[in-house]
Write a protein that holds these residues in place. Structure first.
Motif, PDB file in Angstrom:
ATOM      1  N   ASP A  69      68.815  50.954  23.292  1.00 11.38           N
ATOM      2  CA  ASP A  69      68.452  50.318  23.575  1.00 11.38           C
ATOM      3  C   ASP A  69      69.012  48.416  24.134  1.00 11.38           C
ATOM      4  O   ASP A  69      68.120  47.603  24.944  1.00 11.38           O
ATOM      5  CB  ASP A  69      66.594  49.553  22.325  1.00 11.38           C
ATOM      6  N   ASP A  72      70.782  48.688  27.317  1.00  9.80           N
ATOM      7  CA  ASP A  72      69.181  48.628  28.384  1.00  9.80           C
ATOM      8  C   ASP A  72      68.803  47.337  28.137  1.00  9.80           C
ATOM      9  O   ASP A  72      68.330  47.197  29.576  1.00  9.80           O
ATOM     10  CB  ASP A  72      68.104  49.216  27.639  1.00  9.80           C
ATOM     11  N   GLY A  93      74.668  53.526  28.217  1.00 12.14           N
ATOM     12  CA  GLY A  93      74.508  51.898  28.016  1.00 12.14           C
ATOM     13  C   GLY A  93      75.813  51.453  27.949  1.00 12.14           C
ATOM     14  O   GLY A  93      75.958  50.177  27.422  1.00 12.14           O
TER      15      GLY A  93
END
Length: 135
Positions: A69, A72, A93
Motif C-alpha cells: 500500500d 502504491d 512496488g
C-alpha cells in the motif's frame, strides 16, 4: 540528501535504535509505528520518502500488505525482517528486504542505496545485506 523516513517496527528497542542511526545520518524520522493502522495514518498525514517496514507487527503479519500500500502511494519501501524468506518472491512496488538482526553500517548502506534509487541517481551495486526484489 535528507530524507523523511517512517519506521514501522513493533519492537521498541529496535525502532529506537533505527531512529538514532537515521537521525545521526541526518535524516528526518517522521515517526515510528508499531502496527499497520498507525503506519497508514502517519503516512497519510506526512510526506514520507522511505519506509522501513517490519513484516510482523503488533497487529500480526500485516507488514507485507502495508508495504504494498505504501509503495502504491509513492513511498520507497524496504522491508526489515528476521524471516526474509517470507518475501523471497518480492512484493509489488517494494525495493527489497534487509535481514534482521542488522547493524548500523548495513542500515546506512541500504538507506543510501534506496534513496539514490528513489532520486533516479546512478548506483553501481546494491549493498550485499539488501536483497533486491526482481534482481
Amino acid at each position: 540528501m535528507t530524507a523523511r523516513i517512517l519506521i514501522i517496527e513493533d519492537e521498541a528497542l529496535v525502532a529506537m535504535e533505527l531512529r538514532f542511526v537515521l537521525e545521526d545520518l541526518g535524516h528526518d524520522v517522521v515517526a515510528t509505528a508499531a502496527d499497520a493502522r498507525s503506519a497508514r495514518s502517519i503516512s497519510a498525514e506526512n510526506d514520507v520518502d522511505l519506509a522501513l517496514v517490519d513484516i510482523h507487527l503488533s497487529d500480526g503479519p500485516t507488514g507485507i500488505e502495508l508495504g504494498r500500500d505504501l509503495a502504491d502511494d509513492g513511498v520507497t519501501v524496504v522491508f526489515m525482517t528476521a524471516n526474509p524468506g517470507m518475501v523471497r518472491d518480492g512484493v509489488k512496488g517494494a525495493l527489497g528486504v534487509l535481514s534482521k538482526p542488522t547493524d548500523e553500517r548495513a542500515v546506512q548502506t541500504a538507506v543510501d542505496y534506496a534513496l539514490k534509487r528513489r532520486e533516479g541517481r546512478p548506483v553501481d551495486y546494491a549493498p550485499p545485506e539488501l536483497q533486491l526484489f526482481g534482481a
